[in-house]
Design an enzyme around this catalytic site. Structure first.
Site, PDB file in Angstrom:
ATOM      1  N   SER A 100       0.808  -1.223   0.000  1.00 19.00           N
ATOM      2  CA  SER A 100       0.000   0.000   0.000  1.00 19.00           C
ATOM      3  C   SER A 100       0.841   1.273   0.000  1.00 19.00           C
ATOM      4  O   SER A 100       0.290   2.369  -0.155  1.00 19.00           O
ATOM      5  CB  SER A 100      -0.954   0.010   1.201  1.00 19.00           C
ATOM      6  N   LYS A 116      -6.676   3.789   8.262  1.00 21.88           N
ATOM      7  CA  LYS A 116      -5.636   4.686   7.745  1.00 21.88           C
ATOM      8  C   LYS A 116      -6.125   6.135   7.768  1.00 21.88           C
ATOM      9  O   LYS A 116      -5.391   7.059   8.154  1.00 21.88           O
ATOM     10  CB  LYS A 116      -5.250   4.277   6.330  1.00 21.88           C
TER      11      LYS A 116
END
Length: 809
Positions: A698, A741
């Protein structure tokens, strides 16, 4: 003692008196031509012996029907017997007398003449009819042959006895000798005596001996099988019995006997299943045969204590009031609406299953669903389990599985091992005292495995509703029903939980809290709890919302509220000192006084730490403890195009760096990058906090942005964070953990997030106040990322209508 001379049997029989004394015998038949020792002790028999010895010394020996009678009447004795001559009379102890009687001939009672002081009767001598024919010879041989076979089957009888039978010349004497020394009942012996023909006597005896031979053969087979199975324990059994008899005489077995009886009563009261009760009684019988000092005795005693103390039939009645459950959950936990709704659904299914279950309609599988709460530490996974137990009215027990590596912790140890114990599940049930508690299985993602087995595999049986109603612990070695337990698991991440185990559970994600959530949780739960912990009263301390916000921002950095509660506790302890010293009676904690109480701040907004210099980009990462903000730094030095990667990165993350480098090199002209920089320089990519392992794809677009910033000498925007995977063609692929996140970015003061376009749907999971406070830039190509992230390119934030997007979807 009375002596005698040699007797003439024919003369005695010819001169029998008209009346003769009758002596009843117990369990004995007197056959002619034998010597009998007879012990007499009743007053009537003693009187008979004394009078007869002084007179003719003749007596008729007959058998009684009932051996328990001391003074039988004429109707209670057989009417046939043997005439006996008392050869000696020896006085015994306690007034008894030992008679030695020589039996002469068979006789029958014709008339009873007296019953007092003892029995007297008129008798008739009935000599046996002895035939001299071939039948007699054949019967003689058959008797001797079968007698020899019977002697061979009796190990304690010498073979010489069979040889001695062949020396007997008279068939009559042969019959009486064998009948007197063979195991025959009284009726059979009297019947043989009562028969006139010797040949018939031999036939009757042959029939009886054939039956006796068959019994001896069967007995020998049984002894042979038994001797093979005899063990040291069985031999000790008889010795223990003798020891018990000795102790009983000494009065030393009362405590042991009481303990055995106590266990027997406990087994009856435990309401065990048939298999368990049978096993317990078998072990109790073994325990009775052992000495309390033996090691095996203690092992069995411990085993029985486990069996009788387990809640075989103890069940807690469920409170399936949905409104009550909703009230309990709302009282114990703030927000978590989706999680609470799923728990209420679970309880509703259990309620309907219990109300509508019949013999034809078994309980629904949904009633046995196992919930797995997954989320970072401190978000309330374990406390949710406690709330479920409180809502149902069930007992609650918690089992931490973190670090477990031994399969025996689940299934127990076999009793052959020293110090063996049942597994953790059986121990927990004994502790709570009910068969249907709410059992919290903490840290399922941290179970290990080594040479002692795989505990996660052993859990498959425990958590499977099709198997756990017959769970067999190695120590108990009997089935125990675990199907009534409500299992709830917790984990910080799913990746380390084996797929078969994860497949048995329904996963419910608990993500981190927002700053707004933490303030509300502190006001409604944490402050009140810490007041009680620190012995403070309401009114003695108050914390303003601004003070809580400062504590959250500058003294904690977490997804949950565990550290927040610790800091609130630290504040209250400082205030407690002031109140205890008497310097104040009440304190209001504001954002200005927090620093005085807690010291210098431990954390700052990451955005403020970031300097806008070329070669740095801000990324977002997911960790087992929640989301996090990370920085990617790139530097170049003169060289030949070598690539160095540091920061304790995993293999996948290193591959993301190489993909970013290759993409920028391949598209240098399109991105306005001088290609010579790739040839004349070495590049170093570093992710700070190098002691923390990092991996995953990611950070791909973050690596690309940092390298692009370095190669073009242009800084990226400090207030922008990003996440997404990159391909060699420049595509941005979706990643996981978007919610956590974004929450981490929000906590860190970042208000703009670049994310893959295919992750836009994940933004629906965010709290409304977070979505309203942030800007999201969806991208599908790396040039869009560069355009949104670089300081020299202005990109307007897209206006996303989430409600309209949801309708379109």
């Amino acid at each position: 003692m009375f002596g005698h001379q040699d007797i003439d049997i024919e003369q005695i029989l010819a001169n029998l008196p008209d009346e003769i004394a009758v002596l009843p015998l117990r369990n004995t038949v007197a056959f002619p031509s034998s010597m009998l020792p007879i012990m007499v002790g009743t007053p009537r028999s003693l009187q008979l012996a004394q009078d007869t010895v002084k007179d003719s010394r003749l007596v008729l020996l007959v058998s009684t029907h009932n051996p328990d009678l001391d003074n039988p009447s004429p109707d209670e004795v057989y009417q046939v017997g043997s005439i006996g001559l008392i050869q000696r009379a020896v006085p015994g102890q306690n007034g008894t007398m030992q008679l030695f009687v020589q039996t002469l001939e068979r006789a029958r009672i014709n008339e009873w003449t007296a019953t007092e002081p003892y029995l007297k009767a008129k008798i008739e001598v009935e000599p046996d009819t002895e035939e001299e024919d071939t039948d007699a010879e054949a019967l003689n041989r058959s008797l001797i042959a079968i007698s020899r076979e019977i002697v061979a089957l009796m190990p304690n009888v010498p073979d010489e006895i069979a040889d001695a039978l062949e020396e007997i010349s008279s068939n009559q004497l042969l019959v009486y000798t064998i009948a007197a020394n063979t195991r025959l009942d009284i009726e059979k012996r009297v019947s043989i005596l009562d028969t006139d023909s010797v040949n018939q006597k031999m036939r009757m005896l042959l029939e009886a001996l054939a039956h006796e031979k068959e019994l001896l053969e069967i007995g020998q087979q049984i002894r042979a099988r038994t001797e093979e199975q005899v063990s040291q324990e069985q031999r000790e059994f008889f010795l223990r019995r003798q020891m018990e008899s000795i102790r009983r005489e000494l009065g030393e077995t009362e405590d042991e006997a009481a303990a055995i009886q106590s266990y027997r009563e406990k087994i009856e009261a435990a309401e065990m299943p048939e298999e368990a009760e049978k096993q317990a009684l078998n072990e109790l019988r073994r325990m009775e045969r052992l000495s309390p000092q033996s090691a095996e005795y203690g092992v069995i005693r411990t085993y029985l204590e486990w069996l009788v103390e387990l809640p075989w039939s103890a069940l807690t009645e469920d409170n399936l009031d949905i409104e009550h459950a909703r009230t309990v959950l709302d009282t114990d936990h703030y927000d978590l609406k989706d999680v609470k709704d799923r728990i209420i659904e679970h309880l509703a299914v259990r309620k309907l299953a219990s109300e509508r279950q019949t013999d034809e309609t078994p309980e629904a599988e949904g009633a046995h669903t196992i919930l797995l709460f997954v989320g970072p530490p401190g978000v309330g996974k374990t406390s949710l389990g406690r709330s479920i137990a409180r809502a149902l009215g069930r007992e609650f027990t918690r089992m931490s599985l973190g670090g477990m590596r031994d399969e025996a912790e689940i299934r127990g140890h076999r009793r052959t091992y020293i110090g063996a114990m049942p597994g953790r599940f059986i121990q927990a049930l004994k502790r709570v005292g009910t068969r249907n508690p709410v059992m919290m299985l903490d840290e399922l993602d941290k179970i290990g495995a080594d040479w002692r087995g795989d505990p996660a595999s052993a859990l498959l049986e425990v958590l499977d509703p099709q198997q756990n109603h017959q769970f067999r612990d190695h120590y108990l070695d009997v089935d125990f029903d675990l199907s009534e337990i409500i299992f709830i698991g917790t984990a910080n991440q799913l990746d380390t939980i084996p797929a078969p185990l994860r497949d048995r559970m329904e996963v419910i994600h608990l993500d981190g809290y927002t700053e707004y959530d933490k303030i509300r949780i502190a006001e409604q739960h944490l402050i009140a709890r810490q007041l009680k912990v620190n012995s403070l009263r309401e009114g003695e301390i108050s914390l303003t919302e601004e003070a809580l916000r400062r504590i959250i921002r500058e003294y904690t950095r977490e997804s949950g509220v565990r550290n927040l509660e610790r800091q609130i506790g630290a504040v209250m302890r400082k205030v407690a000192i002031q109140i205890a010293e008497g310097s104040t009676e009440a304190v209001e904690v504001t954002d200005e006084t927090v620093r005085d109480l807690l010291g210098k701040p431990r954390f700052r907004f990451q955005a403020s730490e970031r300097q806008e210099v070329p070669g740095v980009a801000t990324g977002l990462a997911w960790t087992p403890v929640g989301g996090d903000v990370l920085f990617v730094e790139a530097a170049r030095t003169p060289g030949q195009g070598r690539l160095t990667i540091t920061g304790h990165l995993g293999k996948v993350m290193e591959e993301s760096v190489r993909i970013a480098y290759s993409y920028l090199y391949a598209h240098a002209d399109e991105l306005n990058i001088n290609p010579e920089r790739f040839k004349d320089h070495d590049f170093h990519i570093h992710v700070p906090e190098g002691a923390v392992p990092k991996d995953g794809p990611s950070a791909g677009i973050t690596m690309t942005t940092a390298l692009y910033s370095l190669l073009t000498d242009q800084p990226s925007r400090a207030e922008v964070a990003m996440t997404g995977e990159i391909t060699l063609r420049g595509q941005v692929l979706p990643v996981g953990g978007i919610k956590m996140k974004v929450l981490a970015a929000h906590r860190g003061g970042i208000r703009t997030v670049i994310l893959p376009e295919r992750n836009v749907d994940d933004l629906d999971d965010l709290p409304e106040e977070v979505r309203a406070d942030m800007t999201f830039i969806p991208v599908s190509q790396i040039d869009e990322v560069i355009g949104a992230a670089m300081r020299f390119i202005e990109v307007p934030a897209p206006d996303i209508d989430y409600e309209e997007k949801a309708l379109n979807n």
